[in-house]
Write a protein that holds these residues in place. Structure first.
Motif, PDB file in Angstrom:
ATOM      1  N   GLY A 111       0.799  -1.224   0.000  1.00 40.46           N
ATOM      2  CA  GLY A 111       0.000   0.000   0.000  1.00 40.46           C
ATOM      3  C   GLY A 111       0.827   1.268   0.000  1.00 40.46           C
ATOM      4  N   ALA A 112       2.158   1.147  -0.081  1.00 41.36           N
ATOM      5  CA  ALA A 112       3.020   2.326  -0.136  1.00 41.36           C
ATOM      6  C   ALA A 112       4.246   1.986  -0.959  1.00 41.36           C
ATOM      7  CB  ALA A 112       3.429   2.763   1.270  1.00 41.36           C
ATOM      8  N   ALA A 113       4.700   2.918  -1.751  1.00 42.38           N
ATOM      9  CA  ALA A 113       5.846   2.669  -2.632  1.00 42.38           C
ATOM     10  C   ALA A 113       7.148   2.717  -1.840  1.00 42.38           C
ATOM     11  CB  ALA A 113       5.886   3.714  -3.746  1.00 42.38           C
ATOM     12  N   ASP A 114       8.009   1.766  -2.089  1.00 42.45           N
ATOM     13  CA  ASP A 114       9.341   1.727  -1.484  1.00 42.45           C
ATOM     14  C   ASP A 114      10.244   0.993  -2.469  1.00 42.45           C
ATOM     15  OD1 ASP A 114      11.511   1.804   0.148  1.00 42.45           O
ATOM     16  OD2 ASP A 114      10.822   0.253   1.524  1.00 42.45           O
ATOM     17  N   PRO A 115      10.515   1.585  -3.628  1.00 42.84           N
ATOM     18  CA  PRO A 115      11.184   0.861  -4.704  1.00 42.84           C
ATOM     19  C   PRO A 115      12.579   0.373  -4.364  1.00 42.84           C
ATOM     20  CG  PRO A 115      11.101   3.218  -5.153  1.00 42.84           C
ATOM     21  CD  PRO A 115      10.219   2.970  -3.963  1.00 42.84           C
ATOM     22  N   VAL A 116      13.284   1.054  -3.490  1.00 43.16           N
ATOM     23  CA  VAL A 116      14.642   0.633  -3.175  1.00 43.16           C
ATOM     24  C   VAL A 116      14.717  -0.178  -1.894  1.00 43.16           C
ATOM     25  CG1 VAL A 116      15.698   2.559  -4.405  1.00 43.16           C
ATOM     26  CG2 VAL A 116      15.107   2.825  -2.005  1.00 43.16           C
ATOM     27  N   CYS A 117      13.577  -0.340  -1.212  1.00 41.67           N
ATOM     28  CA  CYS A 117      13.530  -1.154   0.013  1.00 41.67           C
ATOM     29  C   CYS A 117      14.597  -0.705   1.004  1.00 41.67           C
ATOM     30  CB  CYS A 117      13.708  -2.634  -0.320  1.00 41.67           C
ATOM     31  SG  CYS A 117      12.666  -3.226  -1.650  1.00 41.67           S
ATOM     32  N   ALA A 118      14.744   0.610   1.141  1.00 44.45           N
ATOM     33  CA  ALA A 118      15.834   1.158   1.947  1.00 44.45           C
ATOM     34  C   ALA A 118      15.768   0.717   3.399  1.00 44.45           C
ATOM     35  CB  ALA A 118      15.821   2.681   1.861  1.00 44.45           C
ATOM     36  N   THR A 119      14.583   0.696   3.967  1.00 45.04           N
ATOM     37  CA  THR A 119      14.444   0.339   5.378  1.00 45.04           C
ATOM     38  C   THR A 119      14.869  -1.101   5.627  1.00 45.04           C
ATOM     39  OG1 THR A 119      12.604   1.882   5.623  1.00 45.04           O
ATOM     40  CG2 THR A 119      12.833   0.175   7.303  1.00 45.04           C
TER      41      THR A 119
END
Length: 311
Positions: A11-19
């Motif tokens: 439900g939220a974009a996080d393309p680099v999966c930084a977290t």
């Protein structure tokens, strides 16, 4: 060692999966030098719904639920003993709720996050062995991630009642990461109903292909199908030091990890690869999978299910 929790975005974009990648980086600063094992759940779980959170159930060292299928994977894999040699464990959660079709589709973006996590692990700790244990639709997440991984990113994989087509697995195993890892595919005729569902209801638009429950065809040297309800296979495993209980039910989607005796096999396959090779296990396997629905006409021996450690 504590279990590291990582969730694929929903439900939220996080393309680099930084977290997620930052969490992995922090985990690797610890003293452990053992293998790293990633756990993948299947349908009906979601870290975004408290009642269905895998981190409070199968991924917890002490599950908070009393469901029959809720046992602690990390505990039975040998984690939580605070030793450097036990390695580290990652519990990977993703949104596998809604309809089975919605979960099947959601597995693909979850695979992007998984691939980023594994790539980060491989880059920061190239000498550590990275393994994956996946159940049901978790197998789809893992196989989709293989195409995005570099060669030698993964060491060993255990697929339990994998909810995916064998044709998809064949393509995944032809990638650099697929060619350089070893896969133990646990099947059972107890899972026939769910295998048929994958073939006819979830992915009917694909060219006809059997589910992973009927093994991989043609065979590959780094892939082994192990049928859990084959009497000859169970007898051979017992001779190798793995006494696994006989089948409990005619239909069961969870016996691949609930059956007493399964986790010692998984522990040794994942954490002590030098002592248990694919060829060793191959000697214990039947040459072909039993035909579909044969389990319905088999006599059943009642055996207690595996249970989680007492709180």
């Amino acid at each position: 060692m504590p279990v590291l929790r990582i969730n694929a975005p929903f439900g939220a974009a996080d393309p680099v999966c930084a977290t997620a990648c930052k969490s992995v980086e922090n985990m690797l600063k610890g003293p452990s030098t053992g293998p790293i094992t990633i756990m993948l759940h299947g349908f009906r779980y979601s870290p975004y719904e408290e009642k269905h959170d895998p981190h409070a159930q199968i991924f917890a060292l002490r599950p908070r639920h009393e469901k029959r299928t809720c046992i602690s994977w990390p505990h039975h894999l040998g984690f939580g003993r605070a030793t450097k040699e036990e390695g580290q464990c990652i519990a990977f959660g993703w949104h596998a709720r809604g309809t089975i079709w919605q979960a099947y589709k959601q597995a693909i973006p979850a695979a992007d996050t998984l691939a980023a996590v594994i790539t980060t692990l491989h880059h920061l700790a190239p000498n550590r062995k990275i393994n994956v244990m996946a159940h049901s639709l978790g197998a789809r997440v893992l196989l989709a991630a293989l195409a995005k991984l570099p060669e030698n990113a993964l060491n060993r994989i255990v697929l339990m009642a994998g909810a995916e087509l064998s044709s998809v697995a064949q393509i995944a195993m032809q990638t650099p990461a697929g060619k350089s890892c070893e896969v133990l595919n646990i099947t059972s005729r107890e899972n026939d109903f769910y295998d048929l569902l994958i073939e006819t209801a979830i992915a009917p638009h694909r060219p006809f292909s059997r589910s992973l429950g009927h093994g991989l065809s043609p065979a590959r040297a780094n892939w082994l199908d192990l049928q859990l309800d084959c009497a000859n296979t169970l007898a051979a495993l017992r001779r190798q030091g793995f006494p696994i209980a006989p089948p409990l039910r005619r239909i069961c989607h969870w016996s691949t990890y609930l059956r007493p005796g399964m986790f010692p096999l998984y522990r040794q396959f994942l954490h002590a690869p030098d002592s248990l090779s694919i060829s060793d296990l191959s000697a214990a396997c039947a040459r072909s999978q039993s035909r579909r629905w044969s389990r319905l006409f088999t006599r059943i021996t009642r055996t207690p299910l595996l249970s989680s450690p007492k709180r």
